[in-house]
Design an enzyme around this catalytic site. Structure first.
Site, PDB file in Angstrom:
ATOM      1  N   HIS A 110      -1.612   2.921  -4.133  1.00 45.46           N
ATOM      2  CA  HIS A 110      -2.349   3.230  -5.197  1.00 45.46           C
ATOM      3  C   HIS A 110      -2.189   4.548  -5.982  1.00 45.46           C
ATOM      4  O   HIS A 110      -2.906   4.958  -6.395  1.00 45.46           O
ATOM      5  CB  HIS A 110      -3.925   2.929  -4.803  1.00 45.46           C
ATOM      6  CG  HIS A 110      -4.371   1.563  -4.478  1.00 45.46           C
ATOM      7  ND1 HIS A 110      -3.582   0.666  -4.914  1.00 45.46           N
ATOM      8  CD2 HIS A 110      -5.451   1.142  -3.936  1.00 45.46           C
ATOM      9  CE1 HIS A 110      -4.320  -0.608  -4.511  1.00 45.46           C
ATOM     10  NE2 HIS A 110      -5.238  -0.284  -3.815  1.00 45.46           N
ATOM     11  N   HIS A 184      -9.493  -2.012 -10.221  1.00 48.54           N
ATOM     12  CA  HIS A 184      -9.780  -2.181  -8.956  1.00 48.54           C
ATOM     13  C   HIS A 184     -11.120  -2.483  -8.790  1.00 48.54           C
ATOM     14  O   HIS A 184     -11.846  -1.855  -8.012  1.00 48.54           O
ATOM     15  CB  HIS A 184      -9.255  -0.887  -7.964  1.00 48.54           C
ATOM     16  CG  HIS A 184      -9.381  -1.356  -6.679  1.00 48.54           C
ATOM     17  ND1 HIS A 184     -10.165  -1.571  -5.982  1.00 48.54           N
ATOM     18  CD2 HIS A 184      -7.997  -1.271  -5.645  1.00 48.54           C
ATOM     19  CE1 HIS A 184      -9.911  -1.769  -4.640  1.00 48.54           C
ATOM     20  NE2 HIS A 184      -8.483  -1.536  -4.635  1.00 48.54           N
ATOM     21  N   GLU A 322      -7.132  -8.337  -7.939  1.00 50.13           N
ATOM     22  CA  GLU A 322      -6.532  -7.147  -8.487  1.00 50.13           C
ATOM     23  C   GLU A 322      -5.091  -7.867  -8.931  1.00 50.13           C
ATOM     24  O   GLU A 322      -4.349  -7.973  -8.233  1.00 50.13           O
ATOM     25  CB  GLU A 322      -6.138  -6.177  -7.710  1.00 50.13           C
ATOM     26  CG  GLU A 322      -7.321  -5.473  -7.027  1.00 50.13           C
ATOM     27  CD  GLU A 322      -6.943  -4.615  -5.447  1.00 50.13           C
ATOM     28  OE1 GLU A 322      -6.110  -3.836  -5.481  1.00 50.13           O
ATOM     29  OE2 GLU A 322      -7.402  -5.007  -4.675  1.00 50.13           O
TER      30      GLU A 322
END
Length: 359
Positions: A110, A184, A322
């Site tokens: 991420h 997210h 996601e």
């Protein structure tokens, strides 16, 4: 707050260096409402109708800004420069090895140690028309988290129907790089403070294949696996928890569902998933133009932090859906490419469409 009926803006908090974190509220019909904060371009709240005519917040997070600063849990955040994982934090680009910081066991996750979810985005534009919207921008410098190239990112949240939120993202670069963005949000359609797990939410995912992973959540070599005959088959809607405890190696590797479903979108917006809560009757349809959908059943929520209403956030308290390019794609020429070159535009479009079960 001060503002008009469809859009309002106020101060949500301040960073330690004194910079202001703003909150922008977008309103649809009835009580439908989306609240965005500029720190991490986060969906801080999403107020959606239920089958009895009530409204409630359906995304996990925090009531005050201090909660977002204290713990990096990605609640509602915009994730980048690369969503999901890159094996060993390493990839080859035009013959040169790029080494990213690793922050998830041996892998980069991420965007690294200080990704887009930790950045203060700028409010570039507010549209107070019939389809209210806010556009946020962020400039990621060349070398930030060791990613090559300056990346100019532009993101728009827009109410596109009475109970529909559209998210559009674009990015441009000044030299070859990789990019893979997503939102997210952690959804619980019974309500963010309901204390009800999402294991009885009905889930449908419009995919025929998924990516099997190793114990560090990196896709295994070889082609995507067929869903038929596995606990990952949500082609027909069924409860999230119906098969989550089965003795399956992939469920063990993910501690539940934490896998990419292969959508094969070819850049066209289409239905990817449908989530329904049995008690509230809330329904969310997710449409996207991205090639993958990460389905995550909240396996690592461990009750160590409190969220909205002061309630501890525990395992399976929320579901993440996601949309993004497949994980570790920079190292997999057989996967959809995350490469972005000067003169090209990265685009991502996702729509969250809310409804209620017919009585």
């Amino acid at each position: 707050m001060a503002g008009s009926k469809k859009i309002e803006k106020d101060v949500f908090g301040k960073l330690p260096d004194g910079r202001t974190v703003e909150r922008i509220v977008l309103r649809g019909e009835g009580g439908f409402e989306v609240r965005i904060i500029t720190h991490g371009a986060v969906i801080q709240a999403l107020i959606a109708p239920d089958a009895k005519g009530g409204y409630d917040d359906v995304v996990l997070g925090h009531d005050a800004f201090a909660g977002y600063l204290a713990e990096r849990k990605f609640f509602g955040a915009t994730v980048g420069r690369y969503a999901n994982r890159i094996a060993q934090g390493q990839f080859l680009l035009d013959g040169e090895t790029v080494q990213l910081p690793v922050n998830n066991g041996p892998n980069a996750l991420h965007g690294g140690l200080d990704g887009f979810d930790r950045k203060l985005w700028e409010v570039a534009e507010i549209d107070d028309g019939a389809a209210p919207a806010v556009t946020l921008t962020y400039v990621s410098a060349h070398g930030e988290e060791h990613y090559p190239g300056r990346l100019d990112v532009r993101l728009t949240y827009r109410i596109t129907a009475p109970t529909e939120l559209s998210l559009s993202m674009e990015a441009r670069t000044d030299r070859p790089t990789i990019v893979n963005l997503t939102n997210h949000s952690f959804f619980n359609l019974e309500g963010a403070t309901s204390g009800t797990p999402i294991l009885d939410h009905g889930l449908m995912v419009a995919a025929e294949h998924f990516l099997a992973i190793d114990p560090t959540a990196i896709p295994l070599p070889g082609p995507p696996r067929a869903l038929a005959g596995t606990p990952f088959d949500f082609r027909n809607a069924r409860p999230v928890g119906e098969r989550i405890r089965e003795n399956d190696q992939q469920l063990r590797n993910g501690k539940g569902y934490d896998h990419t479903y292969c959508l094969g979108r070819d850049g066209k917006l289409a239905l990817a998933a449908r989530l329904e809560a049995p008690r509230s009757g809330r329904i969310m349809e997710l449409l996207t133009d991205q090639p993958g959908l990460q389905v995550y059943s909240g396996n690592y929520l461990d009750g160590t932090i409190a969220g909205k209403g002061g309630k501890l956030i525990r395992q399976s308290d929320a579901m993440c859906l996601e949309p993004h390019i497949w994980p570790n794609a920079p190292n997999r020429p057989d996967f959809p490419s995350p490469r972005l070159d000067p003169g090209q535009v990265y685009r991502h479009h996702t729509v969250y469409r809310f409804a209620v079960r017919a009585s």
